[in-house]
Design an enzyme around this catalytic site. Structure first.
Site, PDB file in Angstrom:
ATOM      1  N   ASP A 115       8.592  -9.534   8.685  1.00 15.41           N
ATOM      2  CA  ASP A 115       8.644  -8.335   9.519  1.00 15.41           C
ATOM      3  C   ASP A 115      10.059  -7.768   9.431  1.00 15.41           C
ATOM      4  O   ASP A 115      11.022  -8.470   9.774  1.00 15.41           O
ATOM      5  CB  ASP A 115       8.293  -8.748  10.964  1.00 15.41           C
ATOM      6  CG  ASP A 115       8.263  -7.569  11.918  1.00 15.41           C
ATOM      7  OD1 ASP A 115       8.823  -6.499  11.597  1.00 15.41           O
ATOM      8  OD2 ASP A 115       7.677  -7.733  13.007  1.00 15.41           O
ATOM      9  N   TYR A 161       9.996   8.687  15.926  1.00 18.58           N
ATOM     10  CA  TYR A 161       9.986   8.594  14.456  1.00 18.58           C
ATOM     11  C   TYR A 161      11.098   9.478  13.852  1.00 18.58           C
ATOM     12  O   TYR A 161      11.829   9.048  12.953  1.00 18.58           O
ATOM     13  CB  TYR A 161       8.603   9.038  13.962  1.00 18.58           C
ATOM     14  CG  TYR A 161       8.370   8.960  12.478  1.00 18.58           C
ATOM     15  CD1 TYR A 161       8.099   7.746  11.854  1.00 18.58           C
ATOM     16  CD2 TYR A 161       8.394  10.119  11.695  1.00 18.58           C
ATOM     17  CE1 TYR A 161       7.862   7.681  10.493  1.00 18.58           C
ATOM     18  CE2 TYR A 161       8.147  10.062  10.327  1.00 18.58           C
ATOM     19  CZ  TYR A 161       7.886   8.840   9.726  1.00 18.58           C
ATOM     20  OH  TYR A 161       7.647   8.794   8.378  1.00 18.58           O
ATOM     21  N   ARG A 219       0.838  -1.204   0.000  1.00 24.27           N
ATOM     22  CA  ARG A 219       0.000   0.000   0.000  1.00 24.27           C
ATOM     23  C   ARG A 219       0.873   1.253   0.000  1.00 24.27           C
ATOM     24  O   ARG A 219       2.091   1.168   0.095  1.00 24.27           O
ATOM     25  CB  ARG A 219      -0.952  -0.002   1.198  1.00 24.27           C
ATOM     26  CG  ARG A 219      -0.279  -0.167   2.539  1.00 24.27           C
ATOM     27  CD  ARG A 219      -1.302  -0.589   3.598  1.00 24.27           C
ATOM     28  NE  ARG A 219      -0.678  -1.017   4.829  1.00 24.27           N
ATOM     29  CZ  ARG A 219      -0.484  -0.240   5.888  1.00 24.27           C
ATOM     30  NH1 ARG A 219      -0.888   1.013   5.857  1.00 24.27           N
ATOM     31  NH2 ARG A 219       0.092  -0.706   6.969  1.00 24.27           N
TER      32      ARG A 219
HETATM   33  P1  NDP Z   1       1.783   3.169   4.931  1.00 24.11           P
HETATM   34  O1  NDP Z   1       1.439   3.159   6.379  1.00 24.11           O
HETATM   35  O2  NDP Z   1       0.747   3.452   3.919  1.00 24.11           O
HETATM   36  O3  NDP Z   1       2.481   1.764   4.548  1.00 24.11           O
HETATM   37  C1  NDP Z   1       3.507   1.269   5.356  1.00 24.11           C
HETATM   38  C2  NDP Z   1       4.090   0.042   4.699  1.00 24.11           C
HETATM   39  O4  NDP Z   1       5.169  -0.420   5.514  1.00 24.11           O
HETATM   40  C3  NDP Z   1       3.102  -1.107   4.587  1.00 24.11           C
HETATM   41  O5  NDP Z   1       3.348  -1.798   3.407  1.00 24.11           O
HETATM   42  C4  NDP Z   1       3.444  -1.981   5.784  1.00 24.11           C
HETATM   43  O6  NDP Z   1       3.151  -3.345   5.592  1.00 24.11           O
HETATM   44  C5  NDP Z   1       4.944  -1.792   5.838  1.00 24.11           C
HETATM   45  N1  NDP Z   1       5.466  -2.068   7.166  1.00 24.11           N
HETATM   46  C6  NDP Z   1       5.294  -1.358   8.299  1.00 24.11           C
HETATM   47  N2  NDP Z   1       5.904  -1.955   9.314  1.00 24.11           N
HETATM   48  C7  NDP Z   1       6.480  -3.085   8.819  1.00 24.11           C
HETATM   49  C8  NDP Z   1       7.249  -4.137   9.383  1.00 24.11           C
HETATM   50  N3  NDP Z   1       7.568  -4.160  10.675  1.00 24.11           N
HETATM   51  N4  NDP Z   1       7.659  -5.131   8.574  1.00 24.11           N
HETATM   52  C9  NDP Z   1       7.345  -5.126   7.272  1.00 24.11           C
HETATM   53  N5  NDP Z   1       6.612  -4.173   6.670  1.00 24.11           N
HETATM   54  C10 NDP Z   1       6.186  -3.155   7.453  1.00 24.11           C
HETATM   55  O7  NDP Z   1       3.019   4.185   4.829  1.00 24.11           O
HETATM   56  P2  NDP Z   1       3.442   5.213   3.680  1.00 24.11           P
HETATM   57  O8  NDP Z   1       3.281   4.608   2.347  1.00 24.11           O
HETATM   58  O9  NDP Z   1       2.831   6.503   3.984  1.00 24.11           O
HETATM   59  O10 NDP Z   1       4.992   5.374   4.034  1.00 24.11           O
HETATM   60  C11 NDP Z   1       6.026   4.689   3.374  1.00 24.11           C
HETATM   61  C12 NDP Z   1       7.353   5.195   3.910  1.00 24.11           C
HETATM   62  O11 NDP Z   1       7.444   6.606   3.703  1.00 24.11           O
HETATM   63  C13 NDP Z   1       7.525   4.966   5.416  1.00 24.11           C
HETATM   64  O12 NDP Z   1       8.862   4.648   5.694  1.00 24.11           O
HETATM   65  C14 NDP Z   1       7.179   6.323   6.000  1.00 24.11           C
HETATM   66  O13 NDP Z   1       7.794   6.523   7.244  1.00 24.11           O
HETATM   67  C15 NDP Z   1       7.707   7.251   4.932  1.00 24.11           C
HETATM   68  N6  NDP Z   1       7.089   8.561   4.950  1.00 24.11           N
HETATM   69  C16 NDP Z   1       5.722   8.715   4.770  1.00 24.11           C
HETATM   70  C17 NDP Z   1       5.158   9.978   4.838  1.00 24.11           C
HETATM   71  C18 NDP Z   1       3.692  10.232   4.652  1.00 24.11           C
HETATM   72  O14 NDP Z   1       3.263  11.384   4.851  1.00 24.11           O
HETATM   73  N7  NDP Z   1       2.877   9.253   4.288  1.00 24.11           N
HETATM   74  C19 NDP Z   1       6.002  11.157   5.099  1.00 24.11           C
HETATM   75  C20 NDP Z   1       7.382  10.877   5.253  1.00 24.11           C
HETATM   76  C21 NDP Z   1       7.906   9.629   5.181  1.00 24.11           C
HETATM   77  P3  NDP Z   1       1.832  -3.987   6.301  1.00 24.11           P
HETATM   78  O15 NDP Z   1       0.634  -3.333   5.673  1.00 24.11           O
HETATM   79  O16 NDP Z   1       1.926  -5.452   5.993  1.00 24.11           O
HETATM   80  O17 NDP Z   1       1.992  -3.674   7.768  1.00 24.11           O
END
Ligand code: NDP
Length: 248
Positions: free
Chosen positions: A67, A160, A19
């Site tokens: 994970d 974070y 996602r």
């Molecule tokens: P989402 O919350 O939409 O998606 C997060 C993704 O990370 C999911 O695919 C989730 O998988 C995966 N994930 C989280 N924890 C784990 C874990 N422990 N092991 C494996 N997979 C994991 O996040 P965004 O798309 O918004 O963000 C993507 C990146 O961009 C992140 O690193 C975020 O910090 C960074 N970012 C986002 C911003 C924003 O405004 N959206 C701003 C700045 C940075 P699952 O669904 O299976 O848990």
């Protein structure tokens, strides 16, 4: 366009690609001709749907589930994938999470989970992927999702911000180690991007901090990530590239 012939197709692992930004990035890279190794921790159905979308336009993908905070699982899954299907040309370290709270009220678990996932995840994922990448002698691309919070801090995000600032230091150091091998390492530092992650954030308050007056889209971040993976970006390394509507 990259190698569409299956034999020399270049593969990029995109962590957290079921996602949000990861999904958009995987789609864009697949459209650009890369094979994509999709990944998530839990929502496997969404990964399968994405595989179908990619296959529908002739793209190639496979999928891993683990994970990123679990070092042994990362090593086992990534090593097995590389043995079975070959080394990666690139890795997008995208998976991450937030557990926001003002510092005095921050639970131990909120600190530990965010650091173990976001920062340790960098080590856990890249460690097993890197030596095969180096040995392949094809160069490569590593793109790390940091955040504007890692650059300037953010109230309620001490954990974070620490993890995302740590990633900048880690990426810059790794860039120095890998530059002579034509493997670039860069950070993307997004501002506020319309995904599940910011669902509960106070939207009106947030918009006041963004000169562009809107949130960014996952596709906009994906376009930047794909550019950094392209041959045209071969001379860009050790950089932190903001995509934030002018926030800093
Ligand atoms: P989402 O919350 O939409 O998606 C997060 C993704 O990370 C999911 O695919 C989730 O998988 C995966 N994930 C989280 N924890 C784990 C874990 N422990 N092991 C494996 N997979 C994991 O996040 P965004 O798309 O918004 O963000 C993507 C990146 O961009 C992140 O690193 C975020 O910090 C960074 N970012 C986002 C911003 C924003 O405004 N959206 C701003 C700045 C940075 P699952 O669904 O299976 O848990």
């Amino acid at each position: 366009m990259n190698h569409l012939d299956g034999s020399d197709r270049r593969w990029i692992l995109v962590t957290g690609s079921n996602r949000g930004i990861g999904r958009a990035t995987a789609l864009k890279l697949a459209g650009d001709g890369f094979g994509v190794v999709l990944h998530c921790r839990g929502e496997v159905e969404r990964l399968q749907a994405l595989r179908d979308d990619i296959a529908a336009f002739g793209g190639a993908s496979r999928a891993l589930v683990f994970d990123i905070a679990d070092r042994a699982a990362c090593r086992a899954q990534i090593e097995a994938d590389i043995v079975a299907s070959g080394s990666y040309y690139g890795v997008i370290c995208n998976a991450g999470l937030a557990r926001d709270a003002v510092f005095p009220g921050m639970a131990d678990d909120a600190w530990d989970t965010v650091l173990r996932t976001n920062l340790d995840g960098f080590f856990n994922v890249l460690k097993p992927a890197l030596m095969p990448m180096i040995r392949s002698r094809r160069g490569g691309r590593i793109v790390v999702l940091s955040s504007v919070a890692g650059q300037i801090g953010n109230r309620g995000q001490v954990n974070y911000s620490a993890s995302k600032a740590g990633l900048i230091g880690a990426a810059k150091s790794l860039a120095l180690e890998l530059a002579s091998r034509n493997i670039t390492v860069n950070c993307i530092a997004p501002g506020l991007i319309e995904t599940d992650m910011i669902e509960s954030a106070p939207r009106q308050e947030i918009l006041k901090q963004i000169p562009a007056g809107r949130l960014g889209s996952a596709d906009e971040v994906a376009a930047l990530a794909a550019y950094l993976c392209s041959d045209a970006a071969a001379y860009i390394t050790r950089q932190v590239i903001g995509i934030n509507g002018g926030m800093i």
